[in-house]
Design an enzyme around this catalytic site. Structure first.
Site, short mmCIF file in Angstrom:
data_model
loop_
_atom_site.label_atom_id
_atom_site.label_comp_id
_atom_site.label_asym_id
_atom_site.label_seq_id
_atom_site.Cartn_x
_atom_site.Cartn_y
_atom_site.Cartn_z
N SER A 146 0.85 -1.21 0.00
CA SER A 146 0.00 0.00 0.00
C SER A 146 0.87 1.25 0.00
CB SER A 146 -0.87 0.01 1.26
OG SER A 146 -1.50 1.26 1.42
N TYR A 159 -2.57 -1.68 10.11
CA TYR A 159 -2.57 -1.87 8.65
C TYR A 159 -1.22 -1.44 8.06
CZ TYR A 159 -4.08 -1.48 3.77
OH TYR A 159 -4.19 -1.61 2.41
#
Ligand code: NAP
Length: 256
Positions: A146, A159
């Site tokens: 990401s 995350y």
């Protein structure tokens, strides 16, 4: 013209929804055999019913007791993989006022340990094939991390850490696989409209459709870069802002 990959055998995890589903649909339509995995049997069956080149293999990437069974299922459909797309993932947001510390191992389990479990199954299948006229046949590992790894986002402790761990792991693995000529690409998407981001209640600049993201990812996968960050405008903005941590903190604190 959109990029195309064809005549390959590709395993995609997290293929029941979002980015993984969009990738699977496009790659199956382009003429590849696509093995699709996720926990949701129904999601996979629906996709397989619509696209004959897809083969569902139910797999909870956190379930270490399932690894042998998943290997056997793969074996029943193929003796090799040209590429594996390690895409299954989840996001939960941390609340410092009511901390749920169990979230950290829970998210690491899906995003990082799940990637390791997938890789452990995939590695013996990643074999060299004679080069065809059009394509290199080096096996290829693709990990979806990401752009959140470029800068810290508030409440994204679990995350972001899991994705940063992926980035480091696959950067190191690339070095160890040079001798075997197995390519490793880390893909860092920005904001893509999927069930995962539908839960977000903050502005998501340059949000893109999963279809558009899948097209860009396929184009990148074809070229086998070490890393592919997109969209360009968000990546550039974030890289610039990473030089000004004080400014970034001010921007983030306005959101919390
Ligand atoms: N959307 C974005 O903006 C964005 C940005 C950067 C990175 N990413 C990354 O892109 C990947 C795909 O995300 P997405 O946005 O497409 O989200 P999504 O639509 O929620 O898809 C996540 C996929 O992962 C599967 N999954 C979740 N937990 C799993 C488990 N334990 N075992 C096996 N499969 C599991 C889900 O299927 P089941 O629930 O059926 O298992 C689903 O197919 C993720 O790694 C995410 O972190 C997304």
């Amino acid at each position: 013209m959109n990029a195309a990959i064809f005549d390959e055998t590709i395993w995609i995890t997290g293929a029941s929804t979002g980015i993984g589903r969009a990738l699977a649909v496009k790659l199956a339509t382009q003429g590849n055999k696509v093995l699709i995995s996720a926990r949701s049997e129904q999601g996979l069956q629906t996709l397989a019913a619509e696209h004959s080149n897809t083969i569902p293999i139910v797999f909870d990437v956190t379930d270490t007791s399932a690894l042998n069974g998943v290997t056997e299922q793969l074996q029943s459909h193929t003796d090799h993989l040209d590429r594996v797309v390690i895409n299954a993932g989840n996001c939960e947001y941390f609340d410092i006022d009511q901390p749920d510390w169990s979230m950290m191992p829970r998210i690491m389990d899906v995003n990082f340990n799940g990637a390791m479990n997938t890789l452990a199954i995939a590695m013996p299948f990643l074999k060299h094939r004679p080069a065809g006229d059009f394509q290199s046949k080096h096996p290829h590992i693709i990990a979806v991390a990401s752009l959140a790894t470029v800068l810290p986002f508030n409440q994204a402790e679990a995350y972001g850490a899991s994705k940063a761990a992926l980035q480091y792991f696959f950067d190191a693995l690339r070095l160890d696989l040079i001798k075997q000529s197995i390519d490793v690409t880390v893909i860092n998407p920005g904001f893509v409209k999927t069930p995962l981001t539908d839960k977000n209640h903050f502005p998501m600049p340059f949000l893109m459709d999963a279809d558009v993201a899948a097209d860009r990812m396929i184009k990148a996968i074809q070229k086998r870069p070490r890393q592919y960050d997109f969209p360009f405008r968000l990546k550039s903005l974030m890289r610039l802002l990473s030089w000004f941590p004080g400014l970034w903190e001010k921007m983030m604190s306005r959101q919390s």
